[in-house]
Design an enzyme around this catalytic site. Sequence first.
Site, PDB file in Angstrom:
ATOM      1  N   ALA A  67       1.657  -1.317  13.106  1.00 40.46           N
ATOM      2  CA  ALA A  67       0.657  -1.164  12.856  1.00 40.46           C
ATOM      3  C   ALA A  67      -0.054  -1.222  11.078  1.00 40.46           C
ATOM      4  CB  ALA A  67      -0.268   0.576  12.929  1.00 40.46           C
ATOM      5  N   GLY A 112       4.388  -0.546  15.921  1.00 39.31           N
ATOM      6  CA  GLY A 112       3.575  -0.639  16.696  1.00 39.31           C
ATOM      7  C   GLY A 112       3.718  -1.891  17.194  1.00 39.31           C
ATOM      8  N   GLU A 115       6.280  -1.582  20.183  1.00 36.65           N
ATOM      9  CA  GLU A 115       5.464  -0.792  20.767  1.00 36.65           C
ATOM     10  C   GLU A 115       5.407  -1.441  21.739  1.00 36.65           C
ATOM     11  OE1 GLU A 115       4.251   1.829  18.528  1.00 36.65           O
ATOM     12  OE2 GLU A 115       4.598   3.909  19.821  1.00 36.65           O
ATOM     13  N   GLU A 135       8.408   4.159  12.095  1.00 37.29           N
ATOM     14  CA  GLU A 135       7.237   5.951  11.424  1.00 37.29           C
ATOM     15  C   GLU A 135       7.856   7.063  11.116  1.00 37.29           C
ATOM     16  OE1 GLU A 135       8.319   4.247  14.786  1.00 37.29           O
ATOM     17  OE2 GLU A 135       5.917   3.586  15.616  1.00 37.29           O
TER      18      GLU A 135
HETATM   19  N1  DAK Z   1       0.951  -3.074   7.192  1.00 29.38           N
HETATM   20  C1  DAK Z   1       0.475  -3.334   6.720  1.00 29.38           C
HETATM   21  N2  DAK Z   1       0.786  -4.824   5.974  1.00 29.38           N
HETATM   22  C2  DAK Z   1       1.705  -5.498   5.817  1.00 29.38           C
HETATM   23  C3  DAK Z   1       3.171  -4.816   6.900  1.00 29.38           C
HETATM   24  C4  DAK Z   1       2.185  -3.824   7.680  1.00 29.38           C
HETATM   25  N3  DAK Z   1       2.698  -3.094   8.563  1.00 29.38           N
HETATM   26  N4  DAK Z   1       3.974  -5.339   7.300  1.00 29.38           N
HETATM   27  C5  DAK Z   1       4.222  -5.779   6.326  1.00 29.38           C
HETATM   28  N5  DAK Z   1       2.791  -6.126   5.274  1.00 29.38           N
HETATM   29  C6  DAK Z   1       2.549  -7.274   4.752  1.00 29.38           C
HETATM   30  C7  DAK Z   1       2.924  -6.879   3.050  1.00 29.38           C
HETATM   31  O1  DAK Z   1       2.236  -5.985   2.356  1.00 29.38           O
HETATM   32  C8  DAK Z   1       3.205  -8.472   2.667  1.00 29.38           C
HETATM   33  O2  DAK Z   1       1.133  -7.996   2.077  1.00 29.38           O
HETATM   34  P1  DAK Z   1       1.261  -8.646  -0.081  1.00 29.38           P
HETATM   35  O3  DAK Z   1       2.181  -7.712  -0.664  1.00 29.38           O
HETATM   36  O4  DAK Z   1       2.022 -10.190   0.133  1.00 29.38           O
HETATM   37  O5  DAK Z   1       0.121  -8.462   0.466  1.00 29.38           O
HETATM   38  C9  DAK Z   1       3.158  -9.002   3.476  1.00 29.38           C
HETATM   39  O6  DAK Z   1       2.644  -8.754   4.883  1.00 29.38           O
HETATM   40  C10 DAK Z   1       4.366  -9.610   3.279  1.00 29.38           C
HETATM   41  O7  DAK Z   1       5.432  -8.132   3.381  1.00 29.38           O
HETATM   42  P2  DAK Z   1       6.469  -8.259   2.388  1.00 29.38           P
HETATM   43  O8  DAK Z   1       6.023  -9.064   1.029  1.00 29.38           O
HETATM   44  O9  DAK Z   1       7.092  -6.599   2.847  1.00 29.38           O
HETATM   45  O10 DAK Z   1       7.522  -8.995   3.093  1.00 29.38           O
HETATM   46  P3  DAK Z   1       9.333  -9.347   3.047  1.00 29.38           P
HETATM   47  O11 DAK Z   1       9.907 -10.294   3.632  1.00 29.38           O
HETATM   48  O12 DAK Z   1       9.794  -8.409   2.296  1.00 29.38           O
HETATM   49  O13 DAK Z   1       9.877  -7.650   3.972  1.00 29.38           O
HETATM   50  C11 DAK Z   1       9.504  -6.103   6.088  1.00 29.38           C
HETATM   51  C12 DAK Z   1       9.621  -7.808   5.323  1.00 29.38           C
HETATM   52  C13 DAK Z   1       8.782  -6.403   7.662  1.00 29.38           C
HETATM   53  C14 DAK Z   1      10.035  -5.549   6.056  1.00 29.38           C
HETATM   54  C15 DAK Z   1       8.457  -5.554   5.341  1.00 29.38           C
HETATM   55  O14 DAK Z   1       6.611  -6.084   5.879  1.00 29.38           O
HETATM   56  C16 DAK Z   1       7.629  -3.688   6.106  1.00 29.38           C
HETATM   57  O15 DAK Z   1       9.182  -3.070   5.749  1.00 29.38           O
HETATM   58  N6  DAK Z   1       7.071  -3.622   6.428  1.00 29.38           N
HETATM   59  C17 DAK Z   1       6.223  -2.565   7.313  1.00 29.38           C
HETATM   60  C18 DAK Z   1       6.912  -2.528   8.105  1.00 29.38           C
HETATM   61  C19 DAK Z   1       6.519  -0.477   9.167  1.00 29.38           C
HETATM   62  O16 DAK Z   1       6.745   0.164   8.419  1.00 29.38           O
HETATM   63  N7  DAK Z   1       5.731  -1.142   9.673  1.00 29.38           N
HETATM   64  C20 DAK Z   1       4.836   0.083  10.190  1.00 29.38           C
HETATM   65  C21 DAK Z   1       5.539   0.532  11.094  1.00 29.38           C
HETATM   66  S1  DAK Z   1       4.876   1.995  11.777  1.00 29.38           S
HETATM   67  C22 DAK Z   1      -1.267   5.357  14.878  1.00 29.38           C
HETATM   68  C23 DAK Z   1      -1.081   4.661  15.494  1.00 29.38           C
HETATM   69  C24 DAK Z   1       0.326   3.552  15.513  1.00 29.38           C
HETATM   70  C25 DAK Z   1       0.729   3.677  13.910  1.00 29.38           C
HETATM   71  C26 DAK Z   1       0.331   4.023  13.315  1.00 29.38           C
HETATM   72  C27 DAK Z   1      -0.979   4.673  13.205  1.00 29.38           C
HETATM   73  N8  DAK Z   1      -2.985   6.137  14.177  1.00 29.38           N
HETATM   74  C28 DAK Z   1      -3.319   5.872  15.332  1.00 29.38           C
HETATM   75  C29 DAK Z   1      -3.549   5.587  13.350  1.00 29.38           C
HETATM   76  C30 DAK Z   1       1.793   2.764  13.836  1.00 29.38           C
HETATM   77  C31 DAK Z   1       2.625   2.869  13.199  1.00 29.38           C
HETATM   78  C32 DAK Z   1       3.746   1.647  12.640  1.00 29.38           C
HETATM   79  O17 DAK Z   1       4.054   0.729  13.511  1.00 29.38           O
END
Ligand code: DAK
Length: 261
Positions: A67, A112, A115, A135
């Site tokens: 997400a 997400g 998922e 998460e």
């Molecule tokens: N959201 C927003 N931006 C994201 C993102 C994300 N999930 N993942 C990556 N990006 C963006 C980065 O911020 C970066 O943007 P800039 O800084 O260039 O503007 C760009 O994509 C490239 O990412 P990285 O520079 O970080 O790339 P790397 O190769 O270094 O790393 C990575 C890749 C996938 C390991 C890293 O980007 C990362 O850890 N990303 C986050 C993974 C993550 O934690 N995802 C969220 C999982 S929790 C909800 C319902 C469900 C959820 C939430 C709320 N509600 C009902 C409210 C679910 C939550 C989840 O999905």
Amino acid sequence: MNYEALLIDTQDGIATITINRPQALNAINKSVMTELNSFFGNDYKSIDGLKSVIITGAGEKAFVAGADIKEFASLDAAAGSALSKYGQDTYMLIENFHLPVIAVVNGFALGGGCELAMACHMRIASSNAKFGQPEVNLGLIPGYGASQRLPQLIGKSKAMELLLTADMIKAEEAKAIGLINYVAEDKAEALDLAKTILKKIATKGPLAVAKTIQAVNAYYDESKDGYQIEHQEFGNCIASEDCKEGALAFVEKRRAVFTGK
Ligand code: DAK
């Protein structure tokens, strides 16, 4: 259909939906979720001769990296729960879709994104794909079904491990534990394999395909009696024109021509 976050391209009855936010690794923001909901809830009806769907991400690096973290920072409990329910409902539209849906996972499938892949009927990954539910790193639990679908797909022990540690696993391990169906060399090969499978399914009786999806999903739904659904839909299928055509084609040693009736 005028979508901002999704690209939709239909060929040979297969609609390929590409989540198109490569600058954010295809993270699911409000537009992505709303547009997925519109497509699977209603808009698919405007595609003539639609037989199946592929969901993938733009580029080679990510399917969906979760997400959009930048969007969900300041929600209160009621708003968070409502958004989670909307996402769950959207993914259920995919899981219960009457046509087969395959996720082509072309890189990171996190939170997400994992998922979303799990809500599809099958998953084919490129060899660079990585899966995880991070998460807990954010002080969250999954919001779009992973606490339910991950144990269904891989069993409770491994699901607990992945959900509690937030560890990422590679495509080969995801296949070994039953999270995905196949690993392909790259995205192009994964798309080819998905299309080969979907074209094979398109030769089968459409009613039987839809009812198989419904009956298998009933196994995972405590509010439903899967055996009751199986015998009821078996009856509906056996009385269908498709079933008569299938039996006749067998006797006449020719390929069946199904109409979905
Ligand atoms: N959201 C927003 N931006 C994201 C993102 C994300 N999930 N993942 C990556 N990006 C963006 C980065 O911020 C970066 O943007 P800039 O800084 O260039 O503007 C760009 O994509 C490239 O990412 P990285 O520079 O970080 O790339 P790397 O190769 O270094 O790393 C990575 C890749 C996938 C390991 C890293 O980007 C990362 O850890 N990303 C986050 C993974 C993550 O934690 N995802 C969220 C999982 S929790 C909800 C319902 C469900 C959820 C939430 C709320 N509600 C009902 C409210 C679910 C939550 C989840 O999905």
